[in-house]
Design a protein around this motif. Sequence first.
Motif, PDB file in Angstrom:
ATOM      1  N   PHE A   1       0.803  -1.110  -0.107  1.00 27.59           N
ATOM      2  CA  PHE A   1       0.029   0.005  -0.191  1.00 27.59           C
ATOM      3  C   PHE A   1       0.845   1.184   0.338  1.00 27.59           C
ATOM      4  O   PHE A   1       0.469   2.229  -0.652  1.00 27.59           O
ATOM      5  CB  PHE A   1      -1.034  -0.117   1.188  1.00 27.59           C
ATOM      6  CG  PHE A   1      -2.066  -0.806   1.132  1.00 27.59           C
ATOM      7  CD1 PHE A   1      -2.858  -0.850  -0.011  1.00 27.59           C
ATOM      8  CD2 PHE A   1      -2.251  -1.978   2.183  1.00 27.59           C
ATOM      9  CE1 PHE A   1      -3.889  -1.917  -0.007  1.00 27.59           C
ATOM     10  CE2 PHE A   1      -3.311  -2.573   2.094  1.00 27.59           C
ATOM     11  CZ  PHE A   1      -4.149  -2.823   1.086  1.00 27.59           C
ATOM     12  N   ALA A   2       1.843   1.381   0.929  1.00 27.05           N
ATOM     13  CA  ALA A   2       2.927   2.417   0.993  1.00 27.05           C
ATOM     14  C   ALA A   2       3.600   2.505  -0.557  1.00 27.05           C
ATOM     15  O   ALA A   2       3.586   3.774  -0.878  1.00 27.05           O
ATOM     16  CB  ALA A   2       3.844   2.450   1.855  1.00 27.05           C
TER      17      ALA A   2
ATOM     18  N   VAL B   1       1.472   6.476  -6.935  1.00 29.70           N
ATOM     19  CA  VAL B   1       0.669   7.453  -7.521  1.00 29.70           C
ATOM     20  C   VAL B   1       1.011   8.830  -7.340  1.00 29.70           C
ATOM     21  O   VAL B   1       0.767   9.797  -7.983  1.00 29.70           O
ATOM     22  CB  VAL B   1      -0.765   6.800  -6.973  1.00 29.70           C
ATOM     23  CG1 VAL B   1      -0.941   7.397  -5.353  1.00 29.70           C
ATOM     24  CG2 VAL B   1      -1.855   7.727  -7.805  1.00 29.70           C
ATOM     25  N   SER B   2       1.699   8.997  -6.067  1.00 33.13           N
ATOM     26  CA  SER B   2       2.089  10.485  -5.854  1.00 33.13           C
ATOM     27  C   SER B   2       3.222  11.038  -6.832  1.00 33.13           C
ATOM     28  O   SER B   2       3.105  12.120  -7.281  1.00 33.13           O
ATOM     29  CB  SER B   2       2.844  10.423  -4.234  1.00 33.13           C
ATOM     30  OG  SER B   2       2.017   9.950  -3.349  1.00 33.13           O
TER      31      SER B   2
ATOM     32  N   TYR C   1      -6.848   8.853  -4.150  1.00 32.93           N
ATOM     33  CA  TYR C   1      -8.021   8.282  -3.255  1.00 32.93           C
ATOM     34  C   TYR C   1      -8.270   7.060  -3.174  1.00 32.93           C
ATOM     35  O   TYR C   1      -8.482   6.432  -2.065  1.00 32.93           O
ATOM     36  CB  TYR C   1      -9.088   8.939  -3.552  1.00 32.93           C
ATOM     37  CG  TYR C   1     -10.455   8.741  -2.821  1.00 32.93           C
ATOM     38  CD1 TYR C   1     -10.717   9.754  -1.632  1.00 32.93           C
ATOM     39  CD2 TYR C   1     -11.379   7.851  -3.036  1.00 32.93           C
ATOM     40  CE1 TYR C   1     -11.638   9.355  -0.800  1.00 32.93           C
ATOM     41  CE2 TYR C   1     -12.634   7.566  -2.369  1.00 32.93           C
ATOM     42  CZ  TYR C   1     -12.740   8.181  -1.055  1.00 32.93           C
ATOM     43  OH  TYR C   1     -13.565   7.946  -0.425  1.00 32.93           O
ATOM     44  N   ASN C   2      -8.306   6.184  -4.375  1.00 29.39           N
ATOM     45  CA  ASN C   2      -8.258   4.650  -4.398  1.00 29.39           C
ATOM     46  C   ASN C   2      -7.275   4.166  -3.653  1.00 29.39           C
ATOM     47  O   ASN C   2      -7.677   2.856  -2.988  1.00 29.39           O
ATOM     48  CB  ASN C   2      -8.565   4.401  -6.012  1.00 29.39           C
ATOM     49  CG  ASN C   2      -9.794   4.699  -6.561  1.00 29.39           C
ATOM     50  OD1 ASN C   2     -10.645   4.964  -5.900  1.00 29.39           O
ATOM     51  ND2 ASN C   2      -9.674   4.807  -7.859  1.00 29.39           N
ATOM     52  N   VAL C   3      -5.932   4.475  -3.790  1.00 23.75           N
ATOM     53  CA  VAL C   3      -4.933   3.819  -3.007  1.00 23.75           C
ATOM     54  C   VAL C   3      -4.982   4.011  -1.619  1.00 23.75           C
ATOM     55  O   VAL C   3      -5.083   3.181  -0.924  1.00 23.75           O
ATOM     56  CB  VAL C   3      -3.712   4.302  -3.506  1.00 23.75           C
ATOM     57  CG1 VAL C   3      -2.340   4.012  -2.320  1.00 23.75           C
ATOM     58  CG2 VAL C   3      -3.433   3.849  -4.625  1.00 23.75           C
TER      59      VAL C   3
ATOM     60  N   PRO D   1     -11.196   7.477   3.275  1.00 22.85           N
ATOM     61  CA  PRO D   1     -10.599   8.086   4.194  1.00 22.85           C
ATOM     62  C   PRO D   1     -11.157   8.950   5.188  1.00 22.85           C
ATOM     63  O   PRO D   1     -12.088   9.394   4.604  1.00 22.85           O
ATOM     64  CB  PRO D   1      -9.626   8.718   3.249  1.00 22.85           C
ATOM     65  CG  PRO D   1      -9.445   7.753   2.157  1.00 22.85           C
ATOM     66  CD  PRO D   1     -10.761   7.590   1.896  1.00 22.85           C
ATOM     67  N   THR D   2     -10.744   8.929   6.279  1.00 25.28           N
ATOM     68  CA  THR D   2     -11.590   9.636   7.447  1.00 25.28           C
ATOM     69  C   THR D   2     -11.558  11.267   6.924  1.00 25.28           C
ATOM     70  O   THR D   2     -10.390  11.713   6.755  1.00 25.28           O
ATOM     71  CB  THR D   2     -10.866   9.349   8.717  1.00 25.28           C
ATOM     72  OG1 THR D   2     -10.823   7.652   8.976  1.00 25.28           O
ATOM     73  CG2 THR D   2     -11.871   9.915  10.105  1.00 25.28           C
TER      74      THR D   2
END
Length: 135
Positions: A75-76, A82-83, A106-108, A125-126
Motif C-alpha cells: 500500500f505504501a 501514484v504520488s 483516493y483509491n490507494v 479515508p476519514t
Amino acid sequence: LDIKALMANHVQPTAEIYWNSVQYISDAAGSRKIEPRTDADWARTQEAAAKLRQFAEQMKDPAVAGGLGTDWQDFAQGLADVSTQAEQAAKERNPDKVFQVGGAVYNVCSACHEVYMPSPEGAAPTGAEPAATTS
C-alpha cells in the motif's frame, strides 16, 4: 512518529491539498470548475504530491510500520507510485490529469483503509471526500 499521527497530521491534510486543487462542482449555485491559476497555486499542488511521496517512503520504514503486514508495504509503495504521477500532473499544469490522478490517490488510500481502518460506513479515508465525487 507513530503511524496514526503520520496519517492524521501529515498524509490526510496533504492529500486534501492535492484533492482540493482541482474540483468540478455542480450544485444549486450552478456548475463551476476550481483549478490552480497562479504559479503559487501550481507549486502548492506539486508540493503536496511530492510530500505525499515522501510520507509514503516514511510509511515503509520499519520504525513506523513495525508490526504491520507485508501488504502495508505494498500500500505504501502504491501511494509512492501514484504520488509520483500526481507530481508529474502538477508539473505539467494539467488540471484534468491532476483531477484524474487525485482519484487514483483516493483509491490507494481507500484500499489501505479497508484493511487497516475498517469502518461501518465503508472504506473512505476519514474526514474527506475527494473532489472527484462532486459533480
